[in-house]
Design a protein around this motif. Structure first.
Motif, mmCIF file in Angstrom:
data_model
loop_
_atom_site.group_PDB
_atom_site.id
_atom_site.type_symbol
_atom_site.label_atom_id
_atom_site.label_comp_id
_atom_site.label_asym_id
_atom_site.label_seq_id
_atom_site.Cartn_x
_atom_site.Cartn_y
_atom_site.Cartn_z
ATOM 1 N N TYR A 1 29.480 18.028 94.836
ATOM 2 C CA TYR A 1 30.904 18.176 94.747
ATOM 3 C C TYR A 1 31.640 17.568 95.580
ATOM 4 C CZ TYR A 1 29.799 22.046 91.343
ATOM 5 O OH TYR A 1 29.598 22.609 90.196
ATOM 6 N N GLU A 2 30.938 17.077 96.780
ATOM 7 C CA GLU A 2 32.064 16.281 97.698
ATOM 8 C C GLU A 2 31.710 14.871 97.192
ATOM 9 O OE1 GLU A 2 31.117 14.243 101.773
ATOM 10 O OE2 GLU A 2 30.853 16.294 101.973
ATOM 11 N N ARG B 1 36.424 21.929 92.884
ATOM 12 C CA ARG B 1 36.054 22.712 93.953
ATOM 13 C C ARG B 1 35.056 24.005 93.376
ATOM 14 N NH1 ARG B 1 41.005 22.128 94.569
ATOM 15 N NH2 ARG B 1 41.867 24.327 94.077
ATOM 16 N N GLU C 1 23.949 20.677 96.329
ATOM 17 C CA GLU C 1 25.149 21.166 95.462
ATOM 18 C C GLU C 1 26.607 20.606 96.202
ATOM 19 O OE1 GLU C 1 25.489 24.347 92.544
ATOM 20 O OE2 GLU C 1 26.134 25.433 94.626
ATOM 21 N N ALA C 2 26.369 20.930 97.538
ATOM 22 C CA ALA C 2 27.694 20.533 98.412
ATOM 23 C C ALA C 2 27.974 19.107 98.415
ATOM 24 C CB ALA C 2 27.578 21.043 99.851
ATOM 25 N N ASP D 1 21.585 24.391 98.360
ATOM 26 C CA ASP D 1 23.108 24.610 98.843
ATOM 27 C C ASP D 1 23.445 23.214 99.183
ATOM 28 O OD1 ASP D 1 23.419 27.168 97.561
ATOM 29 O OD2 ASP D 1 22.972 27.867 99.633
ATOM 30 N N GLU D 2 22.802 22.518 99.992
ATOM 31 C CA GLU D 2 23.256 21.211 100.674
ATOM 32 C C GLU D 2 23.218 20.109 99.716
ATOM 33 O OE1 GLU D 2 21.566 21.371 105.189
ATOM 34 O OE2 GLU D 2 20.150 21.009 103.351
#
Length: 151
Positions: free
Chosen positions: A24-25, A78, A20-21, A17-18
């Motif tokens: 996208y960031e 997003r 992936e974040a 999850d991190e």
């Protein structure tokens, strides 16, 4: 954890999850180095953009994102409606991406269905596949659709 440390942790391994974040960031910021830090250091990593061919290896993936950023800067995307299948050493995330685009008629949004595959490597969790296809807002419901093309 302060925001800067959280970013570094995500890029340096973190959880799927991190990572992936951070991916996208990096797209939203147009930050090529941060984006590439999310990828595994393996020859067989792959990226497929909507309507595009398969890009294999870090060099091809870097070149594609570098060209994308050069032609319009950051990508306003997003992730929404993330579905996860996680195991000890791999994770598969099915994501509906909402992409803001500027058309001749003005601002608009497009939807993309993406599959992001992460492996746990010696350096921590890393992206090994990003496969994106055109989507619709209805894809967020998760209902089965009749296939238009069988393969």
């Amino acid at each position: 954890m302060p925001r800067q440390k959280a970013k570094l942790h995500a890029v340096m391994g973190g959880t799927p999850d991190e990572v992936e974040a951070a991916f996208y960031e990096a797209l939203q910021l147009g930050d090529l180095e941060k984006l590439m830090a999310c990828w595994a250091d393996e020859d067989d990593i792959a990226c497929i953009h909507p309507g595009g061919g398969r890009l294999m290896g870090a060099g091809a993936i870097r070149a594609a994102f570098e060209a994308m950023f050069a032609h319009g800067g950051a990508v306003q995307v997003r992730p929404e409606h993330i579905r996860r299948v996680d195991s000890i050493a791999s994770a598969v995330h099915h994501v509906l991406e909402k992409v803001d685009i500027l058309t001749p008629e003005g601002p608009s949004s497009a939807h993309v269905i993406a599959t992001n595959v992460y492996h746990k490597t010696p350096q921590g969790w890393r992206l090994v596949v990003h496969h994106a296809s055109p989507g619709t807002p209805e894809d967020a419901t998760g209902h089965l659709h009749s296939p238009q093309v069988l393969h």
